[in-house]
Design an enzyme around this catalytic site. Structure first.
Site, PDB file in Angstrom:
ATOM      1  N   GLY A   1       4.233   0.731  -2.875  1.00 43.12           N
ATOM      2  CA  GLY A   1       3.564   1.836  -3.547  1.00 43.12           C
ATOM      3  C   GLY A   1       2.138   1.481  -3.949  1.00 43.12           C
ATOM      4  N   THR A   2       1.952   0.258  -4.419  1.00 45.29           N
ATOM      5  CA  THR A   2       0.626  -0.159  -4.875  1.00 45.29           C
ATOM      6  C   THR A   2      -0.381  -0.120  -3.725  1.00 45.29           C
ATOM      7  OG1 THR A   2       1.586  -1.544  -6.594  1.00 45.29           O
ATOM      8  CG2 THR A   2      -0.679  -2.046  -5.941  1.00 45.29           C
TER       9      THR A   2
ATOM     10  N   ASN B   1       6.668   6.958 -14.533  1.00 42.42           N
ATOM     11  CA  ASN B   1       7.707   5.935 -14.407  1.00 42.42           C
ATOM     12  C   ASN B   1       8.360   5.553 -15.724  1.00 42.42           C
ATOM     13  OD1 ASN B   1       4.805   5.076 -13.997  1.00 42.42           O
ATOM     14  ND2 ASN B   1       5.622   3.174 -14.822  1.00 42.42           N
TER      15      ASN B   1
ATOM     16  N   GLN C   1       7.823   6.917  -7.923  1.00 43.27           N
ATOM     17  CA  GLN C   1       9.010   6.950  -8.783  1.00 43.27           C
ATOM     18  C   GLN C   1       9.896   8.169  -8.518  1.00 43.27           C
ATOM     19  OE1 GLN C   1      11.407   5.016 -10.510  1.00 43.27           O
ATOM     20  NE2 GLN C   1       9.555   4.075 -11.327  1.00 43.27           N
TER      21      GLN C   1
ATOM     22  N   HIS D   1      11.408   0.054  -2.736  1.00 46.02           N
ATOM     23  CA  HIS D   1      12.368  -0.578  -3.655  1.00 46.02           C
ATOM     24  C   HIS D   1      12.748   0.297  -4.837  1.00 46.02           C
ATOM     25  CE1 HIS D   1       9.738  -1.978  -7.100  1.00 46.02           C
ATOM     26  NE2 HIS D   1       8.806  -1.723  -6.205  1.00 46.02           N
TER      27      HIS D   1
ATOM     28  N   THR E   1       0.538  -7.060  12.960  1.00 39.12           N
ATOM     29  CA  THR E   1       1.859  -6.771  13.509  1.00 39.12           C
ATOM     30  C   THR E   1       2.755  -6.190  12.421  1.00 39.12           C
ATOM     31  OG1 THR E   1       1.580  -8.536  15.110  1.00 39.12           O
ATOM     32  CG2 THR E   1       3.843  -7.794  14.706  1.00 39.12           C
TER      33      THR E   1
ATOM     34  N   CYS F   1       6.261  -4.110 -15.928  1.00 35.51           N
ATOM     35  CA  CYS F   1       5.144  -5.049 -15.785  1.00 35.51           C
ATOM     36  C   CYS F   1       4.683  -5.574 -17.141  1.00 35.51           C
ATOM     37  CB  CYS F   1       3.984  -4.377 -15.067  1.00 35.51           C
ATOM     38  SG  CYS F   1       4.491  -3.558 -13.570  1.00 35.51           S
TER      39      CYS F   1
END
Ligand SMILES: *Cc1c(COP(=O)(O)O)cnc(C)c1O
Length: 380
Positions: free
Chosen positions: A69-70, A149, A177, A199, A235, A320
């Site tokens: 996401g970042t 979030n 989210q 994730h 790749t 975080c």
């Protein structure tokens, strides 16, 4: 253990793992190789792309795989800013965005871009009219998250998208989210860009995607070979992308059964019954993700309360900021006073959460809270 921290991350679904394994073993060829082995891997990669596209009602050509996401938000925000800087250098966002949005915007200030941060109400919601009022002749991008979030509040994305379209301003939506929890449709939203994080919906960590509307051309930042339509050289991370595709497929099946808020509602009902006015909900009571309760416990520090519950995993503030006793910046932006903000705990629920777990946590929370409150008043 009882895990109630699904907003921080989710476990990898076993079907996702199984889908990935062949690409860590026999199916190792480079998807750019012209031979049959390479073509098989290419097919799997493109099927994964199509699956992610379908989840958000996009075309496969509009999906770029990223490291999460970042990276997706960085790619959208920086890429859009540099592609459109001849038109203007002004961006509009809200006061409750994730660091994946606020930090790229801060970095852009070095290149003389300017950001207007629009405040939110007490529920963490921005008014579309306030976004509109912040627009200028030189505004090139609006960046607003779909779901917050920490508190789960949903933003009026469709309305903001309509305003952005009318004005010809690009619109980035951080949906990291919300994807997999509630329906996400890039067309209904009027989004030009949308960030996805694997994730957060039972895919692997370190994989995500950026939706970019066909016809939108951004400045790429990873220069190399022509992978991902030359938007991101290197790749491809095939096994992870295949995992993301499988997670998207599972999410579609899951959402086909409706939006699941049963555990959230049970938790809140039971907690309210146990503690009454001493527990307060943070975030919008209705316009909120089905997976989260952010609650403030009067007179205690959220982290201390949580520390009383052995083997229960939840979060104070954002993941975080774990271990940080400062009030959450998001709660502060919502105008929540310091004492209440410090008493906040985020409980987030997932597909594996059971009614038994919810009842157990509420029971132990109420006991721990009563203990702490009693000893606090004895010390006065
Ligand atoms: C988790 C999250 C991100 C970051 O995604 P990563 O894949 O962890 O980089 C961005 N925005 C929001 C709203 C999130 O919840």
């Amino acid at each position: 253990m009882i895990y109630l921290d699904y907003h921080a991350t989710t476990p990898v679904d076993s079907a996702v793992r199984d889908a990935m394994l062949p690409f860590l073993e026999s199916q190792f060829a480079n998807p750019s190789s012209g031979h049959a082995l390479g073509r098989n891997v290419r097919e799997a990669l493109e099927a994964a792309r199509a699956s992610v596209a379908t989840l958000v009602n996009a075309q496969p050509s509009e999906i770029t795989f990223t490291s999460g996401g970042t990276e997706a938000s960085n790619m959208a925000i920086k890429g859009a800013a540099f592609a459109r800087q001849d038109r203007g250098k002004h961006v509009v966002t809200t006061a409750v965005e994730h660091w994946a949005t606020t930090e790229p915007l801060k970095w852009l200030e070095r290149f003389n871009f300017e950001t207007t941060v629009v405040p939110v109400d007490g529920f963490g919601r921005v008014a579309a009219a306030d976004i509109e009022a912040a627009l200028r002749a030189d505004t090139i991008l609006i960046s607003v998250m779909h779901a917050q979030n920490e508190v789960g509040t949903l933003q009026p994305i469709d309305e903001i998208g309509r305003i952005a379209r009318q004005r010809g301003i690009w619109f980035h939506v951080d949906a990291a989210q919300s994807v997999g929890k509630v329906p996400v449709d890039v067309h209904a939203m009027g989004a030009d860009f949308l960030s996805i994080a694997g994730h957060k919906f039972y895919g692997p960590k370190g994989i995500g995607a950026l939706y970019m509307r066909d016809g939108v051309a951004i400045e790429p930042f990873i220069h190399g070979s022509t992978q991902e339509h030359a938007r991101r050289g290197g790749t491809e991370n095939v096994a992870m992308a295949v995992g993301l595709g499988k997670a998207a497929e599972l999410a579609r099946d899951y959402l086909a059964g409706g939006v699941h808020s049963e555990m959230r509602d049970l938790f809140w009902r039971e907690l309210k019954a146990a503690l009454g006015e001493r527990v307060m909900l943070n975030g919008h009571p209705e316009l909120r993700l089905p997976t989260v309760v952010n609650a403030s416990f009067a007179g205690v520090v959220g982290g201390n309360l949580l520390a009383e519950l052995e083997d229960v995993y939840a979060s104070t503030g954002a993941a975080c900021h774990h271990g940080d006793a400062k009030p959450s910046a998001v709660l502060t932006a919502m105008g929540i006073e310091r004492a209440r903000a410090i008493g906040a705990v985020r409980f987030s629920f997932g597909r594996q959460t059971t009614e038994g777990e919810v009842r157990e946590v509420v029971k132990r929370l109420a006991q721990a809270y009563e203990r702490m409150a009693a000893s606090a008043s004895a010390n006065q």
